[in-house]
Design an enzyme around this catalytic site. Structure first.
Site, short mmCIF file in Angstrom:
data_model
loop_
_atom_site.label_atom_id
_atom_site.label_comp_id
_atom_site.label_asym_id
_atom_site.label_seq_id
_atom_site.Cartn_x
_atom_site.Cartn_y
_atom_site.Cartn_z
N ARG A 165 0.68 -1.21 -0.46
CA ARG A 165 0.05 -0.20 -0.37
C ARG A 165 0.72 0.69 -0.25
NH1 ARG A 165 -5.24 1.38 3.94
NH2 ARG A 165 -3.30 0.90 5.41
N ASP A 449 -4.35 3.15 14.14
CA ASP A 449 -3.67 3.37 12.92
C ASP A 449 -4.44 4.95 12.49
OD1 ASP A 449 -5.53 3.72 11.07
OD2 ASP A 449 -4.72 2.03 10.20
#
Length: 534
Positions: A165, A449
């Site tokens: 990612r 996160d």
């Protein structure tokens, strides 16, 4: 640092950096930027324009100009690539050495190797992360912890498929300048992985695969597709070798799912329901539109909320209609060996969540911790059996309207003082960790996160700027939030004792106050945070 006439690398030089920052990789970065940097700027400008329209009272809807794409039953995305046929369990995490080994060994089918929300974009993190992926593919990676525990890879046939990612389009890489301008973090991460490890993946019978973050439109997907073609041509790799799964984690993208698949169809590996950033996007896009667009406190918003059900069911229907995988969202719970009762309740919620997703037709789902892989696998095994996916489940029963996707006011729940304080505490603890170089943090038994921190701070901004009350009738004000910040900081200091880093938490308080309370809403907290790191 090595560079070229056009490309200047200003980051410090570390051990083995030359294995990633090769002349070929640097030339690819330059080529991508020469072709795409202007279009990236245009895409970001289009985001700002749409935001201004929404703040002015406009509403999202399915695009009339692309109706022909949605109505054409004939087109399909590419057949699933090797290593991406069966994706029933995917684990996510940053690319540090220990996580690289543990994720690949976890028993999951796929590892999302994260340079984005679970990662802090320190220069060393970005380059050593690429080295760790290279070493994993070379089988030369190993790790020994401080207590002497050794970590090494299992045989190749037992390892998860790596899917990288890159950073979203909004983030720069300030340590690489092209003609004096900062490079795109997205294109840097993509180019470095493709040039360093793309052929290594092909040699193992798979390929360079990606997850695409923060996408807001099919035109942004088209930009990625053109980057893929340019990169493949540059390195002499056949077009269609790259595959990408797009995270539908912004509410504008929910209205363009089919168009996104269409733009990437030669390279598409499906869509993912990125639930946490999706909630952040809902808050951000409608932050000035009053109480009809205000969500209850973060932990009470579940996947059974009507607008979330509409979004996820539409995603499954859209993907399977076009032969694409539909991937479920994150189970963020972190198992605790200290509290069996908390563990039991949380694991039951994880199982319930994955059972709902598998029943809806998702082809697999995400977890944040290796201990959750068996639960997710067990749930999807019970539905899939010996089938690799549920692509045949068409969900023709699903009919989702624009109003369904925007039914935010129908979300049950309240806003309590405890919920407000939780947002503050999570935000402070996460930012203190982020600024120290760690982008994935266990807080209150959840893996936090950047996406979950974004929910915490954007909710506070929206509550304050829309005069939203707590359940006890008190209006949430700047003064109340500032008081609670001081009190939560004191609580964190008491709980962490000698481990409390006053300087780091001072930076975290300043940053959190800026992104949660300033009159001007910052699009992403990682933007000012990035400027605070070397």
């Amino acid at each position: 640092m090595p560079g070229t006439e056009r490309v200047e690398i200003t980051g410090p030089y570390g051990d083995r950096y030359d294995e990633v920052l090769t002349p070929q990789a640097i030339d690819l970065i330059a080529a991508l930027h020469a072709e795409l940097a202007g279009r990236r700027r245009d895409a970001l400008a289009a985001r700002r324009s749409r935001q201004a329209q929404l703040q002015g009272g406009a509403m999202l809807d399915f695009l009339p100009d692309t109706a022909a794409i949605r109505e054409d039953p004939a087109w399909r995305v590419a057949e699933p690539a090797a290593g991406l046929v069966d994706r029933r369990v995917e684990i996510t995490g940053p690319t540090d050495k220990k996580m690289t080994i543990n994720a690949l060994n976890s028993g999951a089918n796929v590892w999302l190797a994260d340079f984005e929300d679970a990662n802090t974009p320190l220069w060393d993190n970005m380059i050593t992360g690429q080295l760790n992926l290279k070493d994993a593919l070379d089988r030369s990676i190993d790790y020994t912890s401080e207590d002497g525990k050794a970590y090494s890879l299992r045989p190749d046939g037992e390892l998860a498929t790596i899917v990288v990612r890159p950073r979203g389009w909004h983030l720069d890489e300030k340590h690489i300048l092209i003609d004096g301008q900062r490079a795109s973090g997205s294109l840097v991460d993509f180019a470095l992985y493709l040039a360093t490890s793309g052929q290594k993946q092909l040699d193992k019978g798979k390929g360079p695969y990606f997850y695409l973050a923060k996408t807001e439109s099919h035109l942004e997907a088209r930009l990625w597709n053109d980057a893929f073609n340019l990169g493949q041509d540059f390195l002499g790799i056949p077009r269609g070798t790259i595959r990408a799964t797009v995270l539908i984690e912004t509410i504008p993208a929910a209205f363009e799912m089919e168009e996104i698949l269409y733009e990437l169809r030669e390279h598409s590996a499906g869509l993912n329901a990125g639930r946490w950033d999706y909630l952040f996007s809902v808050i951000k896009k409608f932050r000035t539109r009053g109480r009809d667009f205000v969500l209850p406190e973060r932990n009470s918003v579940t996947m059974t909320a009507p607008f979330m059900r509409a979004y996820t069911e539409l995603l499954v229907k859209t993907c399977h209609k076009r032969g694409a995988h539909a991937m479920g969202g994150m189970a963020a719970f972190i198992p605790s060996r200290r509290d069996p009762e908390v563990n039991e309740k949380a694991l039951a919620k994880v199982r319930e969540d994955k059972t709902r997703e598998s029943g809806d037709g998702f082809d697999g789902s995400w977890v944040a911790h290796p201990d959750l892989v068996p639960i997710c696998k067990d749930v999807f095994d019970s539905v899939l059996g010996d089938k690799p996916n549920q692509l045949a489940k068409q969900r023709e029963d699903v009919q989702v309207t624009a109003a369904d996707l925007l039914a935010i006011s129908k979300t049950p729940g309240t806003i309590t003082e405890a919920g407000l304080r939780s947002n503050i505490s999570v935000g402070l603890q996460y930012l203190a960790s982020w600024l120290a170089g760690n982008g994935a943090v266990a807080i209150f038994n959840l893996m936090e996160d950047a996406a979950t921190a974004e929910i915490s701070r954007s909710q506070i901004w929206q509550w304050v700027h829309n005069d939203i009350p707590l359940d006890d009738g008190r209006t949430i004000t700047t003064e109340m939030v500032e008081q609670f910040i001081d009190e939560e900081l004191t609580r964190i200091r008491e709980q962490t004792a000698d481990a409390f880093d006053a300087e780091r938490y001072g930076q975290a308080v300043a940053l959190f106050t800026e992104v949660a309370l300033a009159d001007i809403f910052v699009d992403f907290l990682t933007l000012p945070a990035y400027e605070r790191m070397p």
